[in-house]
Design a protein around this motif. Sequence first.
Motif, PDB file in Angstrom:
ATOM      1  N   HIS A 163      19.274  17.337  46.653  1.00 43.40           N
ATOM      2  CA  HIS A 163      18.683  17.048  47.960  1.00 43.40           C
ATOM      3  C   HIS A 163      18.625  18.290  48.852  1.00 43.40           C
ATOM      4  O   HIS A 163      18.386  18.176  50.053  1.00 43.40           O
ATOM      5  N   SER A 164      18.837  19.463  48.260  1.00 40.82           N
ATOM      6  CA  SER A 164      18.858  20.701  49.056  1.00 40.82           C
ATOM      7  C   SER A 164      17.436  21.147  49.404  1.00 40.82           C
ATOM      8  O   SER A 164      16.808  21.923  48.672  1.00 40.82           O
ATOM      9  N   LEU A 165      16.920  20.666  50.511  1.00 42.99           N
ATOM     10  CA  LEU A 165      15.545  20.959  50.922  1.00 42.99           C
ATOM     11  C   LEU A 165      15.255  22.459  51.053  1.00 42.99           C
ATOM     12  O   LEU A 165      14.229  22.926  50.542  1.00 42.99           O
ATOM     13  N   PRO A 166      16.114  23.253  51.718  1.00 47.92           N
ATOM     14  CA  PRO A 166      15.810  24.690  51.848  1.00 47.92           C
ATOM     15  C   PRO A 166      15.614  25.379  50.498  1.00 47.92           C
ATOM     16  O   PRO A 166      14.792  26.290  50.380  1.00 47.92           O
ATOM     17  N   ALA A 167      16.355  24.933  49.474  1.00 48.21           N
ATOM     18  CA  ALA A 167      16.237  25.553  48.144  1.00 48.21           C
ATOM     19  C   ALA A 167      14.873  25.262  47.530  1.00 48.21           C
ATOM     20  O   ALA A 167      14.239  26.147  46.955  1.00 48.21           O
ATOM     21  N   TYR A 168      14.407  24.019  47.646  1.00 49.20           N
ATOM     22  CA  TYR A 168      13.083  23.675  47.118  1.00 49.20           C
ATOM     23  C   TYR A 168      11.990  24.482  47.823  1.00 49.20           C
ATOM     24  O   TYR A 168      11.081  25.024  47.171  1.00 49.20           O
ATOM     25  N   ILE A 169      12.075  24.548  49.134  1.00 42.88           N
ATOM     26  CA  ILE A 169      11.052  25.263  49.911  1.00 42.88           C
ATOM     27  C   ILE A 169      11.034  26.743  49.532  1.00 42.88           C
ATOM     28  O   ILE A 169       9.974  27.314  49.245  1.00 42.88           O
ATOM     29  N   ALA A 170      12.202  27.364  49.533  1.00 45.41           N
ATOM     30  CA  ALA A 170      12.279  28.803  49.260  1.00 45.41           C
ATOM     31  C   ALA A 170      11.856  29.125  47.827  1.00 45.41           C
ATOM     32  O   ALA A 170      11.135  30.105  47.593  1.00 45.41           O
ATOM     33  N   LEU A 171      12.289  28.305  46.859  1.00 41.80           N
ATOM     34  CA  LEU A 171      11.927  28.554  45.468  1.00 41.80           C
ATOM     35  C   LEU A 171      10.423  28.406  45.267  1.00 41.80           C
ATOM     36  O   LEU A 171       9.785  29.235  44.605  1.00 41.80           O
ATOM     37  N   GLY A 172       9.846  27.369  45.859  1.00 40.51           N
ATOM     38  CA  GLY A 172       8.396  27.200  45.775  1.00 40.51           C
ATOM     39  C   GLY A 172       7.651  28.355  46.408  1.00 40.51           C
ATOM     40  O   GLY A 172       6.634  28.831  45.885  1.00 40.51           O
ATOM     41  N   ASP A 173       8.154  28.818  47.542  1.00 44.20           N
ATOM     42  CA  ASP A 173       7.510  29.947  48.230  1.00 44.20           C
ATOM     43  C   ASP A 173       7.532  31.211  47.370  1.00 44.20           C
ATOM     44  O   ASP A 173       6.561  31.971  47.325  1.00 44.20           O
ATOM     45  N   ILE A 174       8.673  31.438  46.687  1.00 40.70           N
ATOM     46  CA  ILE A 174       8.777  32.611  45.819  1.00 40.70           C
ATOM     47  C   ILE A 174       7.749  32.520  44.686  1.00 40.70           C
ATOM     48  O   ILE A 174       7.035  33.487  44.394  1.00 40.70           O
ATOM     49  N   TYR A 175       7.667  31.365  44.056  1.00 41.01           N
ATOM     50  CA  TYR A 175       6.681  31.186  42.979  1.00 41.01           C
ATOM     51  C   TYR A 175       5.266  31.411  43.503  1.00 41.01           C
ATOM     52  O   TYR A 175       4.447  32.070  42.846  1.00 41.01           O
ATOM     53  N   PHE A 176       4.975  30.848  44.671  1.00 43.48           N
ATOM     54  CA  PHE A 176       3.619  30.952  45.217  1.00 43.48           C
ATOM     55  C   PHE A 176       3.263  32.407  45.534  1.00 43.48           C
ATOM     56  O   PHE A 176       2.151  32.866  45.241  1.00 43.48           O
ATOM     57  N   LYS A 177       4.204  33.136  46.109  1.00 45.19           N
ATOM     58  CA  LYS A 177       3.968  34.549  46.432  1.00 45.19           C
ATOM     59  C   LYS A 177       3.754  35.377  45.167  1.00 45.19           C
ATOM     60  O   LYS A 177       3.050  36.384  45.195  1.00 45.19           O
ATOM     61  N   ASN A 178       4.362  34.940  44.072  1.00 46.02           N
ATOM     62  CA  ASN A 178       4.218  35.651  42.797  1.00 46.02           C
ATOM     63  C   ASN A 178       3.063  35.103  41.964  1.00 46.02           C
ATOM     64  O   ASN A 178       2.988  35.353  40.752  1.00 46.02           O
ATOM     65  N   HIS A 179       2.178  34.333  42.633  1.00 41.74           N
ATOM     66  CA  HIS A 179       0.960  33.801  42.005  1.00 41.74           C
ATOM     67  C   HIS A 179       1.260  32.821  40.878  1.00 41.74           C
ATOM     68  O   HIS A 179       0.489  32.696  39.930  1.00 41.74           O
ATOM     69  N   LEU A 180       2.389  32.136  40.990  1.00 46.54           N
ATOM     70  CA  LEU A 180       2.749  31.098  40.030  1.00 46.54           C
ATOM     71  C   LEU A 180       2.545  29.742  40.713  1.00 46.54           C
ATOM     72  O   LEU A 180       3.488  29.008  40.992  1.00 46.54           O
ATOM     73  N   ARG A 181       1.267  29.443  40.965  1.00 48.68           N
ATOM     74  CA  ARG A 181       0.928  28.270  41.770  1.00 48.68           C
ATOM     75  C   ARG A 181       1.386  26.973  41.108  1.00 48.68           C
ATOM     76  O   ARG A 181       1.914  26.073  41.770  1.00 48.68           O
ATOM     77  N   LYS A 182       1.212  26.874  39.807  1.00 46.63           N
ATOM     78  CA  LYS A 182       1.588  25.653  39.089  1.00 46.63           C
ATOM     79  C   LYS A 182       3.088  25.377  39.223  1.00 46.63           C
ATOM     80  O   LYS A 182       3.516  24.239  39.488  1.00 46.63           O
TER      81      LYS A 182
END
Length: 211
Positions: A163-182
């Motif tokens: 349930h750690s919301l900040p972890a999901y947000i930050a991890l998704g952001d890292i993937y998105f910035k690295n062009h790993l949209r999927k």
Amino acid sequence: HSKKAFSLFQKILSINPNHIPSLRHLGDFMRSEGKYDQALAMHDKATRLAPRNIQVLYSLAEDYATAKQHDKEIETLQQIREHNPNSSLSLHKLRDAWLKVRNWEKAFSLQKEILRLTPFPESEKERSRLCEIIHINAMHYCAQGDTDSASDELKRAIKEDKHSLPAYIALGDIYFKNHLRKEALKVWKAGYSNTKSAICLRRLPGGPSIT
């Protein structure tokens, strides 16, 4: 009342210079007045006279903390832990001291111990604190440009608490910035599934707005 107590402790010490409670309380008073050197001198003397006195050691640790001598604060708190290994107070204080010097692994290790010793439902708060420590470390890696290590830490946070919301947000952001949209969308979808947070939901259709 403080001045009255101050005079009383001074009077006791004039009769018995080695009176431990008076040395401790008078030292605490000196610290509250900003007289750190005098506080340290009194608590150091009390510690030499009674090296296993936990209250004196706590006062000495607080002196070091106030003076921002965190290495000595940690050393003193570790002495307390040797006498009381499962003391909740010493664990919390030592964890906070490691956080002050940015030793995330030490802080994480102590937080795991705190979590182990904390009964439900209070343990849920400590679990959130554990994930917060991991998240801080992950952001530290991010600031250094080490997104791989940051990602590993964020995954660890999610493993500790789904349930750690900040972890999901930050991890998704890292993937998105690295062009790993999927991968990013997969993380945010899992985040929404486990937290029901609209923050994750808003990211799902087209990804976040990252500058």
